[in-house]
Write a protein that holds these residues in place. Sequence first.
Motif, mmCIF file in Angstrom:
data_model
loop_
_atom_site.group_PDB
_atom_site.id
_atom_site.type_symbol
_atom_site.label_atom_id
_atom_site.label_comp_id
_atom_site.label_asym_id
_atom_site.label_seq_id
_atom_site.Cartn_x
_atom_site.Cartn_y
_atom_site.Cartn_z
ATOM 1 N N GLY A 42 8.418 -4.252 4.479
ATOM 2 C CA GLY A 42 7.268 -3.355 4.577
ATOM 3 C C GLY A 42 7.668 -1.948 4.978
ATOM 4 O O GLY A 42 7.180 -0.966 4.413
ATOM 5 N N ARG A 43 8.575 -1.843 5.932
ATOM 6 C CA ARG A 43 9.048 -0.521 6.356
ATOM 7 C C ARG A 43 9.819 0.176 5.239
ATOM 8 O O ARG A 43 9.670 1.382 5.034
ATOM 9 N N LEU A 44 10.632 -0.573 4.524
ATOM 10 C CA LEU A 44 11.382 0.014 3.405
ATOM 11 C C LEU A 44 10.432 0.521 2.326
ATOM 12 O O LEU A 44 10.662 1.566 1.720
ATOM 13 N N ARG A 45 9.366 -0.209 2.085
ATOM 14 C CA ARG A 45 8.388 0.206 1.077
ATOM 15 C C ARG A 45 7.719 1.511 1.484
ATOM 16 O O ARG A 45 7.582 2.433 0.687
ATOM 17 N N VAL A 46 7.350 1.617 2.741
ATOM 18 C CA VAL A 46 6.626 2.798 3.218
ATOM 19 C C VAL A 46 7.554 3.998 3.401
ATOM 20 O O VAL A 46 7.242 5.101 2.953
ATOM 21 N N LYS A 47 8.703 3.785 4.038
ATOM 22 C CA LYS A 47 9.563 4.914 4.419
ATOM 23 C C LYS A 47 10.677 5.230 3.432
ATOM 24 O O LYS A 47 11.149 6.352 3.393
ATOM 25 N N ARG A 48 11.106 4.257 2.653
ATOM 26 C CA ARG A 48 12.261 4.482 1.781
ATOM 27 C C ARG A 48 11.929 4.318 0.301
ATOM 28 O O ARG A 48 12.806 4.369 -0.542
ATOM 29 N N GLY A 49 10.678 4.067 -0.034
ATOM 30 C CA GLY A 49 10.276 4.029 -1.432
ATOM 31 C C GLY A 49 10.585 2.743 -2.173
ATOM 32 O O GLY A 49 10.724 2.749 -3.394
ATOM 33 N N LEU A 50 10.694 1.627 -1.450
ATOM 34 C CA LEU A 50 10.895 0.344 -2.116
ATOM 35 C C LEU A 50 9.737 0.110 -3.077
ATOM 36 O O LEU A 50 8.579 0.177 -2.686
ATOM 37 N N PRO A 51 10.025 -0.133 -4.353
ATOM 38 C CA PRO A 51 8.947 -0.203 -5.350
ATOM 39 C C PRO A 51 8.189 -1.529 -5.330
ATOM 40 O O PRO A 51 8.779 -2.588 -5.505
ATOM 41 N N SER A 52 6.902 -1.458 -5.058
ATOM 42 C CA SER A 52 6.061 -2.642 -5.227
ATOM 43 C C SER A 52 5.311 -2.466 -6.539
ATOM 44 O O SER A 52 5.046 -1.352 -6.971
ATOM 45 N N VAL A 53 5.006 -3.539 -7.183
ATOM 46 C CA VAL A 53 4.456 -3.463 -8.527
ATOM 47 C C VAL A 53 2.953 -3.557 -8.552
ATOM 48 O O VAL A 53 2.265 -2.711 -9.087
ATOM 49 N N VAL A 54 2.424 -4.580 -7.946
ATOM 50 C CA VAL A 54 1.000 -4.847 -8.115
ATOM 51 C C VAL A 54 0.478 -5.633 -6.915
ATOM 52 O O VAL A 54 1.239 -6.335 -6.250
ATOM 53 N N LEU A 55 -0.788 -5.463 -6.644
ATOM 54 C CA LEU A 55 -1.444 -6.294 -5.639
ATOM 55 C C LEU A 55 -2.205 -7.393 -6.353
ATOM 56 O O LEU A 55 -3.045 -7.118 -7.210
#
Length: 77
Positions: A42-55
């Motif tokens: 979660g932190r990587l997604r928010v702070k480092r741009g880890l790509p999530s695709v879809v909810l």
Amino acid sequence: MVNCDDSGSGKPSLRLVTKDTEAYWTTEDVAEFLRVSTKTVGRLRVKRGLPSVVLIDRTRRYSPAAIKAWVAAQEST
């Protein structure tokens, strides 16, 4: 894409049609792949741009190819 088709039973049946067969990863899958906690994902997604695709039903899903490309990009910086 969802196709509705009447099979003669009077009720439409739903059939899920997908363009590719790649399965999306859950946060837990990504954490296991990266060998970190789900909180770190979660932190990587928010702070480092880890790509999530879809909810999907409030669950974040990730493309394995996008995650692997992101890791490769992090290694080259």
